[in-house]
Design an enzyme around this catalytic site. Sequence first.
Site, PDB file in Angstrom:
ATOM      1  N   HIS A  46      36.331  42.725  44.520  1.00  0.00           N
ATOM      2  CA  HIS A  46      37.507  43.206  43.800  1.00  0.00           C
ATOM      3  C   HIS A  46      37.119  43.598  42.377  1.00  0.00           C
ATOM      4  O   HIS A  46      36.014  43.294  41.910  1.00  0.00           O
ATOM      5  CB  HIS A  46      38.616  42.137  43.777  1.00  0.00           C
TER       6      HIS A  46
HETATM    7  C1  T46 Z   1      36.629  36.747  40.044  1.00  0.00           C
HETATM    8  C2  T46 Z   1      35.473  36.030  40.628  1.00  0.00           C
HETATM    9  C3  T46 Z   1      34.307  35.967  39.718  1.00  0.00           C
HETATM   10  C4  T46 Z   1      43.960  30.651  42.130  1.00  0.00           C
HETATM   11  O1  T46 Z   1      44.989  30.212  42.646  1.00  0.00           O
HETATM   12  N1  T46 Z   1      43.810  30.624  40.786  1.00  0.00           N
HETATM   13  C5  T46 Z   1      42.675  31.081  40.179  1.00  0.00           C
HETATM   14  O2  T46 Z   1      42.590  31.030  38.935  1.00  0.00           O
HETATM   15  C6  T46 Z   1      41.631  31.614  40.987  1.00  0.00           C
HETATM   16  C7  T46 Z   1      40.365  32.152  40.347  1.00  0.00           C
HETATM   17  C8  T46 Z   1      41.801  31.643  42.333  1.00  0.00           C
HETATM   18  N2  T46 Z   1      42.941  31.170  42.906  1.00  0.00           N
HETATM   19  C9  T46 Z   1      43.086  31.179  44.360  1.00  0.00           C
HETATM   20  C10 T46 Z   1      43.236  32.576  44.956  1.00  0.00           C
HETATM   21  C11 T46 Z   1      42.591  32.436  46.310  1.00  0.00           C
HETATM   22  O3  T46 Z   1      43.531  31.958  47.245  1.00  0.00           O
HETATM   23  O4  T46 Z   1      41.877  30.651  44.929  1.00  0.00           O
HETATM   24  C12 T46 Z   1      41.535  31.342  46.121  1.00  0.00           C
HETATM   25  C13 T46 Z   1      40.116  31.897  46.015  1.00  0.00           C
HETATM   26  O5  T46 Z   1      40.070  32.950  45.035  1.00  0.00           O
HETATM   27  P1  T46 Z   1      39.303  34.316  45.284  1.00  0.00           P
HETATM   28  O6  T46 Z   1      39.262  34.637  46.719  1.00  0.00           O
HETATM   29  O7  T46 Z   1      39.868  35.356  44.358  1.00  0.00           O
HETATM   30  O8  T46 Z   1      37.828  33.925  44.789  1.00  0.00           O
HETATM   31  P2  T46 Z   1      36.606  34.891  44.497  1.00  0.00           P
HETATM   32  O9  T46 Z   1      35.405  34.038  44.463  1.00  0.00           O
HETATM   33  O10 T46 Z   1      36.580  36.053  45.419  1.00  0.00           O
HETATM   34  O11 T46 Z   1      36.874  35.470  43.015  1.00  0.00           O
HETATM   35  C14 T46 Z   1      36.970  34.613  41.896  1.00  0.00           C
HETATM   36  C15 T46 Z   1      38.148  35.010  41.002  1.00  0.00           C
HETATM   37  O12 T46 Z   1      39.346  34.957  41.759  1.00  0.00           O
HETATM   38  C16 T46 Z   1      38.004  36.393  40.439  1.00  0.00           C
HETATM   39  O13 T46 Z   1      38.896  36.602  39.373  1.00  0.00           O
HETATM   40  O14 T46 Z   1      36.461  37.749  39.356  1.00  0.00           O
HETATM   41  O15 T46 Z   1      35.770  34.716  41.113  1.00  0.00           O
END
Ligand code: T46
Length: 137
Positions: free
Chosen positions: A54
């Site tokens: 993303h």
């Molecule tokens: C990014 C990279 C470097 C939350 O509820 N609050 C939060 O602050 C975050 C970061 C995530 N979440 C929830 C949303 C999803 O259900 O945690 C779950 C996993 O998040 P996500 O799939 O977005 O994780 P990554 O590793 O793909 O991305 C994360 C960050 O979300 C993003 O901002 O840039 O790490």
Amino acid sequence: MDSVVNYSEIIEIEELGDERGLLTVLEGNKSIPFGINRIFYIYNTITGVRRGFHAHYKTRQALVCVSGNCKVYLDNIKRKTDVLLDSPTKVLILEPNDWHEMYDFSADCVLLVLASHLYDAEDYIRDYEKFKEVYGG
Ligand code: T46
């Protein structure tokens, strides 16, 4: 969206140490070029997993492996590159306009992330075609 476009970059943070060991400081609006409103960390990542996929509209982030290492693929349309985060003093300042994917996590990797904004699912661009529309110029 801000009219100023910033480019993601790796910065080196000074390591403070004495006979007891090492200490590294990250300060909002100082060594980190934005105010910090949220901190999260990614750890115990399953071998072979790739995450991210993303870009953001406004959130600026700083990524640092405080333990272990991982790689980050970056694509801001004009350039595509891979960076290795392998030191607690090596910080990736990740701008919103970079599509990013984190991969090759070592078993001991703890990826610490400092973010400029509170969590907002609406700030994510998870569709690559949409990303090109927004940042393709
Ligand atoms: C990014 C990279 C470097 C939350 O509820 N609050 C939060 O602050 C975050 C970061 C995530 N979440 C929830 C949303 C999803 O259900 O945690 C779950 C996993 O998040 P996500 O799939 O977005 O994780 P990554 O590793 O793909 O991305 C994360 C960050 O979300 C993003 O901002 O840039 O790490």
